[in-house]
Each structure stands twice: as C-alpha cells, then as structure tokens.
Design a protein around this motif. Structure first.
Motif, PDB file in Angstrom:
ATOM      1  N   GLN A   1     -14.436 -27.549  27.849  1.00  0.00           N
ATOM      2  CA  GLN A   1     -12.988 -27.395  27.782  1.00  0.00           C
ATOM      3  C   GLN A   1     -12.298 -28.086  28.950  1.00  0.00           C
ATOM      4  O   GLN A   1     -11.246 -28.708  28.797  1.00  0.00           O
ATOM      5  N   ARG A   2     -12.921 -27.970  30.123  1.00  0.00           N
ATOM      6  CA  ARG A   2     -12.336 -28.568  31.329  1.00  0.00           C
ATOM      7  C   ARG A   2     -12.101 -30.069  31.142  1.00  0.00           C
ATOM      8  O   ARG A   2     -11.076 -30.599  31.520  1.00  0.00           O
ATOM      9  N   MET A   3     -13.077 -30.739  30.546  1.00  0.00           N
ATOM     10  CA  MET A   3     -12.885 -32.174  30.325  1.00  0.00           C
ATOM     11  C   MET A   3     -11.903 -32.447  29.193  1.00  0.00           C
ATOM     12  O   MET A   3     -11.085 -33.349  29.259  1.00  0.00           O
ATOM     13  N   LEU A   4     -11.990 -31.634  28.141  1.00  0.00           N
ATOM     14  CA  LEU A   4     -11.080 -31.826  27.006  1.00  0.00           C
ATOM     15  C   LEU A   4      -9.626 -31.669  27.437  1.00  0.00           C
ATOM     16  O   LEU A   4      -8.738 -32.380  26.954  1.00  0.00           O
ATOM     17  N   ASP A   5      -9.390 -30.716  28.335  1.00  0.00           N
ATOM     18  CA  ASP A   5      -8.006 -30.463  28.752  1.00  0.00           C
ATOM     19  C   ASP A   5      -7.375 -31.678  29.419  1.00  0.00           C
ATOM     20  O   ASP A   5      -6.162 -31.844  29.401  1.00  0.00           O
ATOM     21  N   ARG A   6      -8.227 -32.512  30.018  1.00  0.00           N
ATOM     22  CA  ARG A   6      -7.677 -33.689  30.696  1.00  0.00           C
ATOM     23  C   ARG A   6      -7.156 -34.748  29.728  1.00  0.00           C
ATOM     24  O   ARG A   6      -6.435 -35.648  30.127  1.00  0.00           O
ATOM     25  N   ARG A   7      -7.583 -34.688  28.473  1.00  0.00           N
ATOM     26  CA  ARG A   7      -7.038 -35.645  27.498  1.00  0.00           C
ATOM     27  C   ARG A   7      -5.943 -35.019  26.640  1.00  0.00           C
ATOM     28  O   ARG A   7      -5.379 -35.673  25.778  1.00  0.00           O
ATOM     29  N   LYS A   8      -5.639 -33.766  26.905  1.00  0.00           N
ATOM     30  CA  LYS A   8      -4.674 -33.048  26.080  1.00  0.00           C
ATOM     31  C   LYS A   8      -3.263 -33.573  26.329  1.00  0.00           C
ATOM     32  O   LYS A   8      -2.868 -33.765  27.471  1.00  0.00           O
ATOM     33  N   PRO A   9      -2.511 -33.792  25.287  1.00  0.00           N
ATOM     34  CA  PRO A   9      -1.126 -34.235  25.472  1.00  0.00           C
ATOM     35  C   PRO A   9      -0.216 -33.036  25.721  1.00  0.00           C
ATOM     36  O   PRO A   9      -0.660 -31.907  25.846  1.00  0.00           O
TER      37      PRO A   9
ATOM     38  N   SER B   1       3.608 -33.674  29.972  1.00  0.00           N
ATOM     39  CA  SER B   1       4.717 -34.278  30.720  1.00  0.00           C
ATOM     40  C   SER B   1       5.556 -35.128  29.793  1.00  0.00           C
ATOM     41  O   SER B   1       5.238 -35.278  28.621  1.00  0.00           O
ATOM     42  N   GLN B   2       6.617 -35.688  30.320  1.00  0.00           N
ATOM     43  CA  GLN B   2       7.457 -36.537  29.487  1.00  0.00           C
ATOM     44  C   GLN B   2       6.756 -37.831  29.116  1.00  0.00           C
ATOM     45  O   GLN B   2       7.210 -38.571  28.242  1.00  0.00           O
ATOM     46  N   PHE B   3       5.640 -38.123  29.784  1.00  0.00           N
ATOM     47  CA  PHE B   3       4.951 -39.376  29.505  1.00  0.00           C
ATOM     48  C   PHE B   3       3.864 -39.236  28.442  1.00  0.00           C
ATOM     49  O   PHE B   3       3.185 -40.167  28.094  1.00  0.00           O
ATOM     50  N   THR B   4       3.671 -38.028  27.982  1.00  0.00           N
ATOM     51  CA  THR B   4       2.648 -37.821  26.960  1.00  0.00           C
ATOM     52  C   THR B   4       3.265 -37.118  25.765  1.00  0.00           C
ATOM     53  O   THR B   4       4.267 -36.423  25.900  1.00  0.00           O
ATOM     54  N   THR B   5       2.672 -37.310  24.588  1.00  0.00           N
ATOM     55  CA  THR B   5       3.295 -36.814  23.361  1.00  0.00           C
ATOM     56  C   THR B   5       3.514 -35.302  23.385  1.00  0.00           C
ATOM     57  O   THR B   5       2.738 -34.555  23.953  1.00  0.00           O
ATOM     58  N   ALA B   6       4.586 -34.897  22.731  1.00  0.00           N
ATOM     59  CA  ALA B   6       5.046 -33.509  22.807  1.00  0.00           C
ATOM     60  C   ALA B   6       4.194 -32.554  21.983  1.00  0.00           C
ATOM     61  O   ALA B   6       4.282 -31.351  22.134  1.00  0.00           O
ATOM     62  N   ARG B   7       3.382 -33.120  21.086  1.00  0.00           N
ATOM     63  CA  ARG B   7       2.582 -32.289  20.192  1.00  0.00           C
ATOM     64  C   ARG B   7       1.795 -31.226  20.959  1.00  0.00           C
ATOM     65  O   ARG B   7       1.089 -31.516  21.894  1.00  0.00           O
ATOM     66  N   LYS B   8       1.940 -30.018  20.526  1.00  0.00           N
ATOM     67  CA  LYS B   8       1.221 -28.900  21.157  1.00  0.00           C
ATOM     68  C   LYS B   8      -0.152 -28.785  20.522  1.00  0.00           C
ATOM     69  O   LYS B   8      -0.274 -28.557  19.320  1.00  0.00           O
ATOM     70  N   GLU B   9      -1.154 -28.930  21.298  1.00  0.00           N
ATOM     71  CA  GLU B   9      -2.494 -28.799  20.763  1.00  0.00           C
ATOM     72  C   GLU B   9      -3.277 -27.826  21.612  1.00  0.00           C
ATOM     73  O   GLU B   9      -3.356 -27.974  22.809  1.00  0.00           O
TER      74      GLU B   9
ATOM     75  N   ILE C   1     -11.644 -36.817  20.963  1.00  0.00           N
ATOM     76  CA  ILE C   1     -12.065 -35.432  21.250  1.00  0.00           C
ATOM     77  C   ILE C   1     -13.586 -35.318  21.193  1.00  0.00           C
ATOM     78  O   ILE C   1     -14.219 -34.752  22.086  1.00  0.00           O
ATOM     79  N   GLY C   2     -14.177 -35.883  20.159  1.00  0.00           N
ATOM     80  CA  GLY C   2     -15.628 -35.841  20.022  1.00  0.00           C
ATOM     81  C   GLY C   2     -16.335 -36.563  21.163  1.00  0.00           C
ATOM     82  O   GLY C   2     -17.351 -36.102  21.686  1.00  0.00           O
ATOM     83  N   ARG C   3     -15.765 -37.699  21.569  1.00  0.00           N
ATOM     84  CA  ARG C   3     -16.361 -38.460  22.676  1.00  0.00           C
ATOM     85  C   ARG C   3     -16.341 -37.630  23.962  1.00  0.00           C
ATOM     86  O   ARG C   3     -17.316 -37.598  24.721  1.00  0.00           O
TER      87      ARG C   3
ATOM     88  N   ARG D   1      -4.311 -40.728  29.720  1.00  0.00           N
ATOM     89  CA  ARG D   1      -5.120 -39.893  28.831  1.00  0.00           C
ATOM     90  C   ARG D   1      -6.471 -40.528  28.529  1.00  0.00           C
ATOM     91  O   ARG D   1      -7.405 -39.840  28.091  1.00  0.00           O
ATOM     92  N   ALA D   2      -6.601 -41.836  28.737  1.00  0.00           N
ATOM     93  CA  ALA D   2      -7.876 -42.507  28.459  1.00  0.00           C
ATOM     94  C   ALA D   2      -8.844 -42.430  29.631  1.00  0.00           C
ATOM     95  O   ALA D   2     -10.030 -42.742  29.479  1.00  0.00           O
ATOM     96  N   VAL D   3      -8.363 -41.988  30.801  1.00  0.00           N
ATOM     97  CA  VAL D   3      -9.221 -41.941  31.986  1.00  0.00           C
ATOM     98  C   VAL D   3     -10.467 -41.084  31.724  1.00  0.00           C
ATOM     99  O   VAL D   3     -11.601 -41.500  31.995  1.00  0.00           O
ATOM    100  N   VAL D   4     -10.255 -39.917  31.174  1.00  0.00           N
ATOM    101  CA  VAL D   4     -11.391 -39.023  30.935  1.00  0.00           C
ATOM    102  C   VAL D   4     -12.306 -39.550  29.829  1.00  0.00           C
ATOM    103  O   VAL D   4     -13.503 -39.270  29.806  1.00  0.00           O
ATOM    104  N   VAL D   5     -11.738 -40.334  28.917  1.00  0.00           N
ATOM    105  CA  VAL D   5     -12.553 -40.927  27.855  1.00  0.00           C
ATOM    106  C   VAL D   5     -13.483 -41.995  28.442  1.00  0.00           C
ATOM    107  O   VAL D   5     -14.653 -42.112  28.049  1.00  0.00           O
TER     108      VAL D   5
END
Lengths: 367, 367, 367, 367
Positions: free
Chosen positions: C42-50, C53-61, C132-134, C333-337
């Motif tokens: 989860q810790r790693m997944l959270d780093r790609r979560k949008p 901020s205003q610079f990332t998509t508003a979609r709540k996931e 997400i899978g990656r 968001r691609a940094v963690v990928v």
C-alpha cells in the motif's frame, strides 16, 4: 515457432538435418568453471552412433564433435558452448519416391502440411540424427550433475515381448551388450527376437527405463513446472516415444491408496526415507529424495522393407518399398538420448530452484 | 521459479491456495473479438465442483467465477482476462497433525523441502482446488477452439479394474453419470466398486482418455515443441497423473512396424486419411489431421481414512489418520481438467504455428 | 501475445482496465520466507495515487490493495502472490466522442488497429491505472532488495525547463514535495511552471532519474540480457516514456575515450572502485558495483483541454476537446513506477545470476 | 542464464568469442518458403567488417559465412538456420597485461566478477566480433521484412560534435562513405575530426539513427511488450550503447502537449496519417503506421593508446597502455548491427501479432 530451443536457464538450441552440411547445438547457461573436453561429449555421442552391429544402420559416421566456443583453458566460461558434427556420409542417391511420397509412420506428410516444403533427404530434420544436438547438450548436463553427485542412467527394459528380469539386474552389463540391457540373458533373447523381425522385414518396439540417483529433495514446481511434467515433455519430445510414466505409472489405475501411498520413515541415521517408491521419486511435482524412475514407450521403427500402401504428394495412391538397410529397433540407440534429455531437464530445474528461498538468495549474495 | 505460468502466446498464470482468500487465473494472449461470458466459464467450473455425490467431497463450494478484466461489451479485447473465485467454505478447524506431519502420497514433505515453509491448510497450493485456475483458463481456450470447429472432450476410461466397453461407447452419456463414463453400465459397475473402496477406507485410481476432433494437420513442432510433448507436460502437470500416452501408447512396445504404421489413403472426396490411427493423430510431433487420442493414468486418492505411518516435521516417527470425508477417486473430477489443459496447449500451438510459413505471414499482412 | 507478463524467474502478470471491475497483478517466483504485508504494498501504491494536489487528477481512488494468495502467517510461501485493487470510482459518463474519435498522443488509434475492438472508457488498458499492477509487483521486489541491502530510489530530475540543482540535492526532500524533487527550490519553481501550463490548457514533459545503491558486481549478461538492456525495456515499457539512458547517456556521443573511461582504483580498504562513474554502474552489460544511474524522458500529458484536430473511427475529420480535469504533468506519479520496474528487473537478474558459476550451484546444494 | 538467446517466435541464439575457433548464430522460427542464400547474409556481414579504412581496425577478417542447416534448394524449410564464420586471424600474441589487468571502460572486471573466469583474448565474448551472430541473424530478418515491403535502414547521425545536416540528407550516400553518413559533407568533416582524435591517442562517440518505413499499424503490445520497449532492449543490448530514444526522445522533456501531440489527419486517398511525427511512429507501445525513428548513443571506443590507471586481477594498482591499432570510433561499424537488432525485433513482434484477433486466426485456419 522456435521449437528447437529447450530450457529456461540452461538452454539448448539444436540444429541440423540428416543430409545437410552439419548438425549441432548451442548450450547457453552452462555455469562457468566446469571442466569440459570434447572427449566428455564424444563418449556420449558414440553411444548413439550407428554401424556397430547388424541391428543398427550400416551408415558409417565419424560424428566427431568439435567444441567451437565457451570453453577456455579446459573450463567453461559461462558463455554459449557451440558444438558441431560434420555430416560426412552424404552419398548421393536417388531420393525419388521419398521426395514425393509419404512414408507411413514418418513425419513426411505432417512436415509438408506444416511447412509446405520439406528436405526429404534422410528424413531431414525429423531424422534420428537430430538427436546429435540433444546428446551433445546432454553430455554437458551430465558433467554438471556428476559434479553435484547426481547420477542418471538409462537402459533397455524390454524389446518386443522380451523383458529384463529384475532378479538378474546388473548395471555394469548395460554398456556391454548391443541391446543396452542390464540383463545379459534378456539381451541375448532380444537379439534372437530381432533376427526374426529382420527376417520378416519387420521391426519391434520396446521400453526404456531411466533412473536418477542422489537427487536432492524439493526440486520442481507445484503447478505447471512439476519435475515429472517437464520430464514428460523432455522424453516425449524424442522421436518415436509414444508414452511416458513415472514410478508405478499406468499401473496406479488399478491400485488403491493403501497400496500406492509410500509411507515415510527414518533410516538408521535419522534421515527421511520412504518405505516404498511407488511414486517414482516425485511427490506433488517435486523430488522427494528417493530414486526417480521413469519409462518411455518406443514405437517400432517405421522404416520397414515390406511394401506399404500410401499416397503421393499430389494426392495419388501408390505403393512404396523403403530401400536401404534399417534398424529393426530404435530402442538401444535412444537410451543415451533419454539420459541426455533427463539430464538437461534436471539441470534446468536445479538452477531455477536456486531462488526458491530467501535464505538461498542471501547465501549467494553473502548476506 | 515462476512455475505457475504456462503458455507462450496464450499464457495462463494461476494462483491461489485451498484455504486462502480466493483462487484465480490471468489469461494473457486471448485474441480480441471472442464472445465470452461468465457462464461460458462457470459451465466448465461446475464440472469440477465437489459436493455432488457420495463419491465427491462434501464441502460446499459456490465457486462462482467473476471476470474482472479483458472483456468489454461481451467480447474479449485482447488484454488480459482476470478471473476469480472466492473461497467461501473456510470452516476453521484444527489442522494440528497435518501442520507438522507429512501425509503419505501428498506434497507436504516435498513442499517443506523446497520452500522451508508451508501453508498446510487443505494442502495449500497443492490442493485439488488449484485446478480452478486451469479450468477457468481452459474454458477460454475451449471457446476459441469451438470457433475454429475443433472439439475437445475427455471421459473416464477406467476406474480400478472397471473399464468402459468400446462397443457401448456413447458420447452423450458422459455428462449423465457421476463417473463421467461414456458407458452407462461401466459407470454403474464403477460406482459399486467405489462403494467397496469407501467401505474399506481405501481409494481407487483410474484412466482418463481425451479426444481432439477436427484438428488441422501440421500443428506442433518437429523437435522439442512436439504437439505430443507439450500435451504430455500439460497433462502430467495435473496433480495425481502418473502416466501419459498417445495412440497405442505403451502397447507399441510389443507391436511391430508392419502393424503400428498407419498407411495413408484417400477418402471418397480425395482427402488424405489414414487407414488406422495407432499414432493417435500425431506424426513426428505434428498433428496429422486424424483424431488426437491421449490418456492419463491417475493415482488413487492419497487421503484415506486408514491409519498410516509417517514422520513429523521435526523428524519423529508417528501414525496419522486423515480425518474428514475424502473422495475415494480423483478421476471424475479431473476429467474437465484434462480437457482444459489439452485445450490450452492446442490453442497455444495453433497460435505459434501461424508464422510457420511466409505465405501465412503475407496473408495476415495483406501482401 | 501475452505481453502483460514480464520476468523469467520473478514474473509479474498484470491485468485490468481503467474502468473495469478491478486491476491487479500475479507475482510468480517470489522466494519463500519473505515477510510481506499489505501495508508494504500500500505504501508504494499510495505514491502513485492521484487526487493529492491541483497537479494531479481529482478522481478519488481508494486503491486499497488486497493480497489474495501466496502469503501465510505473514511470510511468502513461494507460491504466486495475487494482489488486487477494486475500481471504485466508475462514475457513469458519456464517453461519446472518445468512443469513436482518436485522441492525439493516445493509444486509441493503434489499439483499434491492433485489436479491432477497444474498451474506450478512460483509456482502457492503456490508462495510467495499468501501472497499479506494476507498482504492487514492484513493492514485492523492493522488499526482496531491501533484504539484500540494495536500495532503489527515483525522483523527478526536471519538469519542462526546470532542473534540479545537484548542489541542492537532498534525498530526504523527495517525498516531501508534490513534484518528488530532491531540491525544494526546483520543486517550487516547477509548481509555478505547471500553473502556467494549466492556465494555457497545456501540459509539460520531464525527466525521472533512478539510482540503485549497493548493487553487487557481475549481475546481468554479456550479450542480449545485459542489465542495462533489460532496464531499458522495463523503463520504456512505462507509458509516455520516450527515451532511456544510463550514466552519461546521450552525452557520450560528444565525449572522448580519455574522458569517458572510468579508471579503476582501490579504496582505503583495498576494495575495487572506479574514480568516476560515466558508465552509470554497468560495464559490458554487467553491474560493476558502483551506483546504477538511469534516466527516463517522459512526454507531456497528451490529454489537454485545447481543441485538437483528429479523425473518427470511420475515417472522418473532426475536432475534439478532451473534457474533465487532467494532470498537466505525468512525471511525479511515474516516479514510483520507475522504481517498481527497476526493482522487478534487478530481482529477476539477481535470481538468474545465481547459476552463473559452478561454485554457486555447489554452495546451494551443499556440495 | 541463457542470455545469448533473443526472441520468442523468431529466436536467435548467438555464440562465439573473439579469438575462439568460430562465431555464429542459430536462427529458430524463420518461416518456411523464404529464399535465402549465403550472399544475402554476407552482404550485411561485410558492412561490419573491419580493415577497410584508417578508421577501422587493421585486422584482416575473411568472415565468410556458411549456412549449415535450414535451407533446402534455396529456400528456408522452417527448421533452424545455423550460420557460422571461422576465426581465421588468430595471431598468437602476448596477452600478458590484459590477462591480469582490467581495461577501463571494458567488461574485463565485470566478467571476472560474474564468472570468476575469463577468456581475455581480444575481449572474448564481450568483443565487437560478438555482433557477427546478430548481423547474420538480422540478415534473415531483413529478408523477411523485404518480402513484407518493410524497409529498415540506419546511418550515422553524428560523430563527436559533427552532425548531419537534415537539408543535405541523401539516403543513397549512406553506404558510399566510411562514416555511413547520409550527408557527404558531414562525413568529410567527421573524418577530419577522427584524425585529430587518432593524433591525440583518443576516441570519439556518436549517434546512430534508424528508420523503419512501411510499418503496418498495430504491431507491439500495450503493456510490457511495447514495440518501443522491445526495440530499446534490442538496441541497448549492443555493446557501447548508452542511450536509446524514439521520435523526439529526450527533447519531449521540455516540450508541451500542444506541441508534442501528433494530430491525426487523412491523406488525399482517405488514409489515416499524422500531421507530425513527434512520437516516432509508436503510440501506446504499438506502431501507428508512420515511420519509426529511433536513435542510439554510442560511447567512444574504450581502447585508447594513452596510458591509463587501473588495477590488476589480484587487486594491485597498475598503469596500462593498450597496444595494437584500435578504431577511434565504434559508430560506423555498429550501424549495421542497429539495423540487424531492429529487424529481428520487428519480425518477432510481427509474428506474435498474428494471433491478436480471432479473425486473423480464422483466416489462417480457413474458417
């Protein structure tokens, strides 16, 4: 479809046709530091060489192997080992009927169906000579297993109705008779049987058994890459093999759990052993430390001198007689091929297994 | 070692343990444009579901499959198809002895040897429930084959000493009896035989046969990736399978070339046929257009209620009785698994074969 | 074509579409005995979560990961680890124009060309959610590397014209700012730059750098499976990456041998070191023990709010405006990928390397 | 670890060391029915042959290729194509210092770290001669692509600071100058630049660009097996390559979406085109039908005549001068290798793609 490459970490890539310029193999993934000479390979290749008796084809083949790469100062370097044998005996002859007719029991028809073109000389890629690459690759695998104390040996278990007698089993006898049988009496009987088949312009099938001793426990995977599943593919990929079994094999169908289950026990030193070995050394796809015992059913040589009915390439009925001298039996020459494929498969799985536990990984990386 | 992934172009990656949260499969490489619904998959899954008779385990499993990806508006999109089944029946129980003792005939010991750790609940990954992923993946393969007019069906050929009578073979009967036998009389006889085994706290083995009809000729490779070699791996990778054969199989060992060779002929329409099919539909590793006929030998259920001798994890001798209700026979539930693995293997090789000729390549790229 | 499976011994098989039911991954080949919890992943997944901020998509996931198999009592068992995230935010909307028009810079057109069918909802399989899978698979790889003392970390090196200042490099700062930059001043400047891009209804590209510390020497192969070659594939397989380099990368083109060669030396303890690291930690395809330094060029987000010209599915010219809120930058968001793919690749090669020497093989098999 | 095998359906397995007996390749998976002669292969091999100018090594190499299998009556048969070149110029010399010292910028140190043993003669497996197998395999792939109307060509884009002028681009010029530049003036300038480097006992890097024309749309995968990801691995696997990019490559980092997006349009015939090609012919991992444009950054030749500091095998500091004549530039000889690896990769993905749609599958199987 790249169907001549086999193995994941220890990969053999074989090539060559019966009457092409040469045949060979590239072995990729051999660990560095293994002592390897051409005579290690030649010794195994010689066991599949024909021309040794009336039961094997008269064709004279030198089949002297050359190692072209991957060995430096007598040791493997970890890079691909390329090995090759020149085709010397390419007597020009008239392939007439074979070129346009389909021999029963051979791959002529299916080859044409798949590729639409076929090197018909001596069976081309579907010839028994294709096994040269397998055996050369297998010789490298056998050398690795020897270093690990693992022994692989195969022998003829039956030829036609002639079976070896377990009571007379003598491992030392195997390489002493042309039948590669561990029972000298059965070997003589089998020779007599084959003489009748030659006289009848016919051929015989038989069974090869292969034993792996000192196998470490836990090798193989639980699902698709079961050790026995991979051995099945390896053995069934040898031409003329029509069946594969492990341990009691097909006999389990009429057995019961109370008989077939091998109970665990401890030997005098407190090591885990099984009281019986119906399983043939593999449980749930993984080696259990007891002997691995597998068998292959080999069909009778399809090339027989009798007239046979068939069809031509352009769809006409015809009769054909396959000229030349043919082995009345494939089994003895295939014994070393079974050993080779078994060894290649086991080496590949031993290597894959090395990353199965975190403590193994840490050991290698000194952590 | 990534041993739960199978297939090159049509790859199934299965996962899940008997008593974990769920089990499933990812099918990668399914072509786009195939109509696929959950009921296509459920229909096959239901055939391996237990709880249907006194001969199968009482555990109630819904095993309702969900397709989570790769299908859009009823059709496959070419992206991975993820399918899953939740484990519902996870009654908490005392796994005491199984946790620290090795059941004879099971993978408990070898699992510990390989991994040093083991999910002992219900056999973990080595449970029969592992086949859920195979069957779900196989359902997709079966749908593809159906579109191509290729039919795959398997059935119980024998249970213990009870064999089907070829003269009474009725394909329609297979799914009508709990034995999955195409011979209703044999099925009844087999049921009686199994009742005696239950009474004796014992179990029985058997043989499954699988037929592939309308197979195009020329599929498979000439060397390692022979169609029969790949089928052997596929079938031998199913738990409890101890032998594999094609066509006449082990019987070829006592046959002769003049009998075993299948002569080619032409049918009334001038199509190539074989007069016999001793080969079981494959010559030189490639399909010959006749029916593919393969058989698998299945060992008796190793879980029996009798007391058995074994050892514990820490190397002490012990006796154990495996509690709970167990199938006295694995065969009927494995029939659909054999179909699934056969279908997956054939689809993968059909796809690999598409680039075997330059004219095929040119056809696809409109040249 | 099974293009969603990656890795040989440590294989990840990802699945799922942007607006399908769920997304996930099966990790096969993880060694047994690794401690692993959902929070590691989860810790790693959270780093790609949008939605941060205003610079990332508003979609709540929520994107809460579940581990469904392969872990027992907190440790991996060596069997496949299946991980999954449900898609919660599937607001029904009108996909009208996207369904039949091809967005410039997106995979819509090529997807239709390849498959003839397309799940157009949110980009389907070509969505950023595919990662997400990656990342879940990468989290397992990261845990393995951590056990081996190997550290992998990535960060934003530049956004548009804004570059980090090496003199201000502070590793601790990376996760403290929304740009994932190790230079707080550059991060502020980048935020300002992105605001102008948002105002202009435009987007920006950037560069990610990734470092691997404490890498053992000798990992990777000499020919096709060079460590840098595999890293190149891994990184270039991430959507939007248009370039990959190692060490001095493209700058070597204008360099000279006398400058670019890294001379070997000994440190105070007599260990082999290099005086410089123009090579970026890899020589001849194998790690040399110094830091591995790689970079990826990421293109500007193709989804921009400006009107763009394009064509429809049935070949008509059209204009389109992509509605909704879009990240003006993919980089953070691609940094963690990038970390995830680097870790997966290194683990796979570390495992393959274990059979590179006979003495390693003998060590594992206690010989 | 079997790192000398590349490709899934069209697999090349290369072998051989710089000063071993021979070098070669086995190509497995070439479709049947392709016309292929040794001169098809020789023509490409000759382009990597040294000894042609003062800028390439003086070693005389015949490098005459032999095709040993897989071709019958001028056409491929679908079986493995084995090709070989004997090493003729194996002048005995004293390898003294190279045998026990590590050349900066070479794989000597990492080879010893991985394998613990090294064939130091001429760089062994890490020599530029390793590319013979790649180019021979690439020649087969190029022949296949030619049949499909797909053209692949590469050229030198820059040598040190000397870049080709797009305005002077003349494809016909590429093979006319020793720099393999499509701009004769730049070629002359580059030759002058290299003369200064020779005088300075130094060497130069450069950039190679490769173009694929007439590529069908939709080739490649959406996730790991993206066409550009596979090209990246293929190109980065060539020795001395330190960077890879496609289309605008690293320049995208400073670009914006409104500039970088390629709008779709229709040509006069109503075919889909892109107004620009910033993407370099690939969108979302799949070809979009426009030219594929990739670039590789090549480092300066590490063998320079200047004295360099380094260490010995047993951990002592030393100085070394690499004797003999060395190319001051790798770039021109690597141009054909880039073409070869590009062609092999594209052929493999073209073949994998053939099963991406049910209608393709049905077409091949006449249904």
């Amino acid at each position: 479809m790249a169907g001549s490459v086999y193995g994941k970490l220890f990969a053999v890539s074989t090539w060559g046709e019966s009457h092409g310029k040469a045949l060979g193999v590239v072995v990729d993934g051999c660990p560095a530091g293994l002592e390897l000479t051409e005579s290690d390979v030649q010794r195994m290749l010689d066991r599949r060489k024909p021309g040794q008796s009336q039961f094997t084809t008269a064709r004279k083949e030198g089949d002297e192997v050359q190692i072209l790469s991957g060995v430096f100062e007598g040791k493997t370097t970890g890079t691909p080992i390329s090995m090759m044998v020149w085709n010397k005996d390419q007597r020009s002859r008239d392939y007439g009927q074979i070129a346009y007719s389909y021999r029963p029991g051979h791959a002529d028809y299916t080859f044409d169906q798949k590729y639409g073109i076929r090197d018909y000389r001596g069976g081309g890629r579907s010839s028994g000579r294709e096994t040269i690459g397998r055996v050369a690759g297998g010789a490298v695998a056998m050398k690795i297993l020897k270093e690990l104390g693992i022994e692989v040996y195969a022998y003829t278990k039956s030829i036609g109705p002639v079976q070896i007698d377990p009571a007379k089993f003598n491992k030392e006898e195997i390489l002493n008779n042309k039948m590669y049988m561990p029972d000298v009496d059965a070997a003589k009987e089998a020779e007599e049987y084959l003489k009748t088949k030659i006289h009848e312009q016919d051929s015989s099938g038989g069974i090869i058994e292969c034993i792996v001793k000192n196998m470490p426990a836990g090798i193989g995977d639980t699902v698709f890459d079961k050790l026995d599943a991979n051995l099945a593919k390896a053995i069934m990929s040898i031409g003329a093999v029509k069946g594969f079994e492990i341990g009691d094999g097909f006999a389990v169908a009429e057995s019961t759990g109370s008989v077939n289950n091998d109970e665990f026990d401890l030997d005098a030193d407190g090591h885990v052993i099984k009281k019986t070995n119906h399983a043939g050394g593999i449980l749930g796809g993984m080696s259990d430390g007891s002997d691995i015992i597998i068998r292959a059913a080999i069909k009778p040589t399809p090339s027989i001198s009798r007239e046979q009915h068939t069809i031509t390439k352009d769809g006409k009925k015809t009769d054909m007689v396959i000229h030349g001298r043919h082995d009345p039996i494939i089994v003895p020459r295939a014994v070393v091929v079974v050993e080779a494929m078994t060894a290649i498969t086991i080496v590949d799985l031993l290597f894959s297994n090395m990353a199965s536990r975190m403590d193994y990984v840490k050991t290698i990386y000194n952590l």
